[in-house]
Write a protein that holds these residues in place. Structure first.
Motif, PDB file in Angstrom:
ATOM      1  N   SER A  20       0.756  -1.304  -0.007  1.00  0.00           N
ATOM      2  CA  SER A  20       0.025   0.106   0.102  1.00  0.00           C
ATOM      3  C   SER A  20       1.019   1.206  -0.132  1.00  0.00           C
ATOM      4  N   GLU A  21       1.910   1.457   0.716  1.00  0.00           N
ATOM      5  CA  GLU A  21       2.828   2.306   0.867  1.00  0.00           C
ATOM      6  C   GLU A  21       3.712   2.561  -0.592  1.00  0.00           C
ATOM      7  N   PHE A  22       3.846   1.454  -1.355  1.00  0.00           N
ATOM      8  CA  PHE A  22       4.601   1.473  -2.462  1.00  0.00           C
ATOM      9  C   PHE A  22       3.440   2.224  -3.534  1.00  0.00           C
ATOM     10  N   GLN A  23       2.037   1.763  -3.522  1.00  0.00           N
ATOM     11  CA  GLN A  23       1.243   2.099  -4.402  1.00  0.00           C
ATOM     12  C   GLN A  23       1.026   3.621  -4.048  1.00  0.00           C
ATOM     13  N   GLU A  24       1.108   4.016  -2.852  1.00  0.00           N
ATOM     14  CA  GLU A  24       0.931   5.488  -2.584  1.00  0.00           C
ATOM     15  C   GLU A  24       2.260   6.408  -3.135  1.00  0.00           C
ATOM     16  N   THR A  27       1.600   6.864  -6.943  1.00  0.00           N
ATOM     17  CA  THR A  27       0.572   7.887  -7.206  1.00  0.00           C
ATOM     18  C   THR A  27       1.289   8.970  -7.062  1.00  0.00           C
ATOM     19  N   LEU A  28       2.159   9.417  -6.076  1.00  0.00           N
ATOM     20  CA  LEU A  28       2.678  10.584  -5.729  1.00  0.00           C
ATOM     21  C   LEU A  28       3.715  10.870  -6.832  1.00  0.00           C
ATOM     22  N   LEU A  29       4.631   9.710  -7.413  1.00  0.00           N
ATOM     23  CA  LEU A  29       5.376   9.831  -8.619  1.00  0.00           C
ATOM     24  C   LEU A  29       4.822  10.102  -9.740  1.00  0.00           C
ATOM     25  N   SER A  30       3.633   9.749 -10.110  1.00  0.00           N
ATOM     26  CA  SER A  30       3.007  10.037 -11.330  1.00  0.00           C
ATOM     27  C   SER A  30       2.441  11.589 -11.164  1.00  0.00           C
ATOM     28  N   LYS A  31       2.112  12.215  -9.984  1.00  0.00           N
ATOM     29  CA  LYS A  31       1.504  13.426  -9.815  1.00  0.00           C
ATOM     30  C   LYS A  31       2.808  14.476  -9.655  1.00  0.00           C
ATOM     31  N   SER A  32       3.884  13.784  -9.631  1.00  0.00           N
ATOM     32  CA  SER A  32       5.092  15.091  -9.245  1.00  0.00           C
ATOM     33  C   SER A  32       5.935  15.197 -10.447  1.00  0.00           C
ATOM     34  N   HIS A  33       6.799  16.067 -10.264  1.00  0.00           N
ATOM     35  CA  HIS A  33       7.960  16.439 -11.363  1.00  0.00           C
ATOM     36  C   HIS A  33       9.127  15.426 -11.468  1.00  0.00           C
ATOM     37  N   LYS A  47      13.629  16.238   2.826  1.00  0.00           N
ATOM     38  CA  LYS A  47      12.328  17.110   3.094  1.00  0.00           C
ATOM     39  C   LYS A  47      12.472  18.222   2.306  1.00  0.00           C
ATOM     40  N   LYS A  48      12.788  18.166   0.896  1.00  0.00           N
ATOM     41  CA  LYS A  48      12.414  19.023  -0.268  1.00  0.00           C
ATOM     42  C   LYS A  48      11.129  19.141  -0.572  1.00  0.00           C
ATOM     43  N   LYS A  49      10.755  20.323  -0.975  1.00  0.00           N
ATOM     44  CA  LYS A  49       9.473  20.734  -1.328  1.00  0.00           C
ATOM     45  C   LYS A  49       9.054  19.775  -2.698  1.00  0.00           C
ATOM     46  N   LEU A  50       7.932  19.262  -2.474  1.00  0.00           N
ATOM     47  CA  LEU A  50       7.441  18.359  -3.626  1.00  0.00           C
ATOM     48  C   LEU A  50       6.371  19.125  -4.433  1.00  0.00           C
ATOM     49  N   VAL A  51       6.727  19.125  -5.803  1.00  0.00           N
ATOM     50  CA  VAL A  51       5.521  19.880  -6.570  1.00  0.00           C
ATOM     51  C   VAL A  51       4.763  18.779  -7.166  1.00  0.00           C
ATOM     52  N   VAL A  52       3.285  18.685  -6.774  1.00  0.00           N
ATOM     53  CA  VAL A  52       2.598  17.980  -7.233  1.00  0.00           C
ATOM     54  C   VAL A  52       1.329  18.237  -8.220  1.00  0.00           C
ATOM     55  N   THR A  53       1.142  17.932  -9.344  1.00  0.00           N
ATOM     56  CA  THR A  53       0.299  18.571  -9.989  1.00  0.00           C
ATOM     57  C   THR A  53      -0.967  17.594 -10.172  1.00  0.00           C
ATOM     58  N   THR A  54      -2.018  18.560 -10.096  1.00  0.00           N
ATOM     59  CA  THR A  54      -3.444  17.757  -9.958  1.00  0.00           C
ATOM     60  C   THR A  54      -4.160  18.240 -11.209  1.00  0.00           C
ATOM     61  N   TYR A  55      -4.857  17.250 -11.725  1.00  0.00           N
ATOM     62  CA  TYR A  55      -5.684  17.770 -13.015  1.00  0.00           C
ATOM     63  C   TYR A  55      -7.269  17.472 -12.574  1.00  0.00           C
ATOM     64  N   ASP A  56      -7.984  18.546 -12.802  1.00  0.00           N
ATOM     65  CA  ASP A  56      -9.460  18.205 -12.672  1.00  0.00           C
ATOM     66  C   ASP A  56     -10.220  18.090 -13.914  1.00  0.00           C
ATOM     67  N   LYS A  57     -10.562  16.868 -14.035  1.00  0.00           N
ATOM     68  CA  LYS A  57     -11.255  16.597 -15.419  1.00  0.00           C
ATOM     69  C   LYS A  57     -12.601  16.985 -15.647  1.00  0.00           C
ATOM     70  N   SER A  58     -13.163  17.540 -14.356  1.00  0.00           N
ATOM     71  CA  SER A  58     -14.600  18.010 -14.672  1.00  0.00           C
ATOM     72  C   SER A  58     -14.516  19.370 -15.324  1.00  0.00           C
ATOM     73  N   LEU A  59     -13.301  20.032 -15.573  1.00  0.00           N
ATOM     74  CA  LEU A  59     -13.329  21.320 -16.277  1.00  0.00           C
ATOM     75  C   LEU A  59     -13.026  20.981 -17.442  1.00  0.00           C
ATOM     76  N   ASP A  60     -12.948  19.897 -18.092  1.00  0.00           N
ATOM     77  CA  ASP A  60     -12.833  19.739 -19.527  1.00  0.00           C
ATOM     78  C   ASP A  60     -14.236  19.899 -20.193  1.00  0.00           C
ATOM     79  N   LEU A  61     -15.355  19.632 -19.921  1.00  0.00           N
ATOM     80  CA  LEU A  61     -16.726  20.003 -20.129  1.00  0.00           C
ATOM     81  C   LEU A  61     -16.773  21.320 -20.135  1.00  0.00           C
ATOM     82  N   ILE A  62     -16.600  22.080 -18.947  1.00  0.00           N
ATOM     83  CA  ILE A  62     -16.894  23.483 -19.006  1.00  0.00           C
ATOM     84  C   ILE A  62     -15.951  24.355 -20.088  1.00  0.00           C
TER      85      ILE A  62
END
Length: 131
Positions: A20-24, A27-33, A47-62
């Protein structure tokens, strides 16, 4: 001065994690740079700052709807410009009145589209401007 990467990374550290930690981490790797799991774990350990990119698919329709409304308003504007151009060239009062009526209809359509845009953008503003 920044050290060369090959000279600064001389010590290997290994660890085991649960599935479960590996999957986490995946997931974090796929969202990070980060390009690799090693660089991600290294950033977490240091303890470096992680940059995580999130994508809101609900905005596609809008965004698609906003694009369509933009195209419609643009087409109405082109038609209005053509009407005004013809209006200035004609000398017949009855034709000018008919063209003025057509221009009024075009402007009413633009106002309707503007209201639709306001109704679509208002929830987005409420979401983005949350305190």
């Amino acid at each position: 001065m920044k050290e060369n990467k090959s000279t600064s990374l001389t010590r290997r550290v290994s660890s085991s994690v649960s599935e479960s930690e590996f999957q986490e981490l995946l997931t974090l790797l796929s969202k990070s740079h980060n390009q690799s799991m090693s660089s991600l774990v290294r950033d977490i350990l240091c303890k470096k700052k992680l940059v995580v990119t999130t994508y809101d698919k609900s905005l596609d329709l809008i965004l698609e709807k906003l694009s369509l409304i933009h195209q419609e308003i643009n087409a109405i504007g082109i038609t209005a410009n053509q009407v005004v151009r013809v209006f200035h060239k004609t000398g017949d009062l009855s034709k000018e009145l008919a063209l003025a009526k057509k221009l009024e209809n075009n402007l009413n359509e633009i106002l309707k589209k503007q209201d639709a845009l306001k109704n679509m953008v208002r929830p987005l503003l409420d979401k983005w401007l949350q305190k």
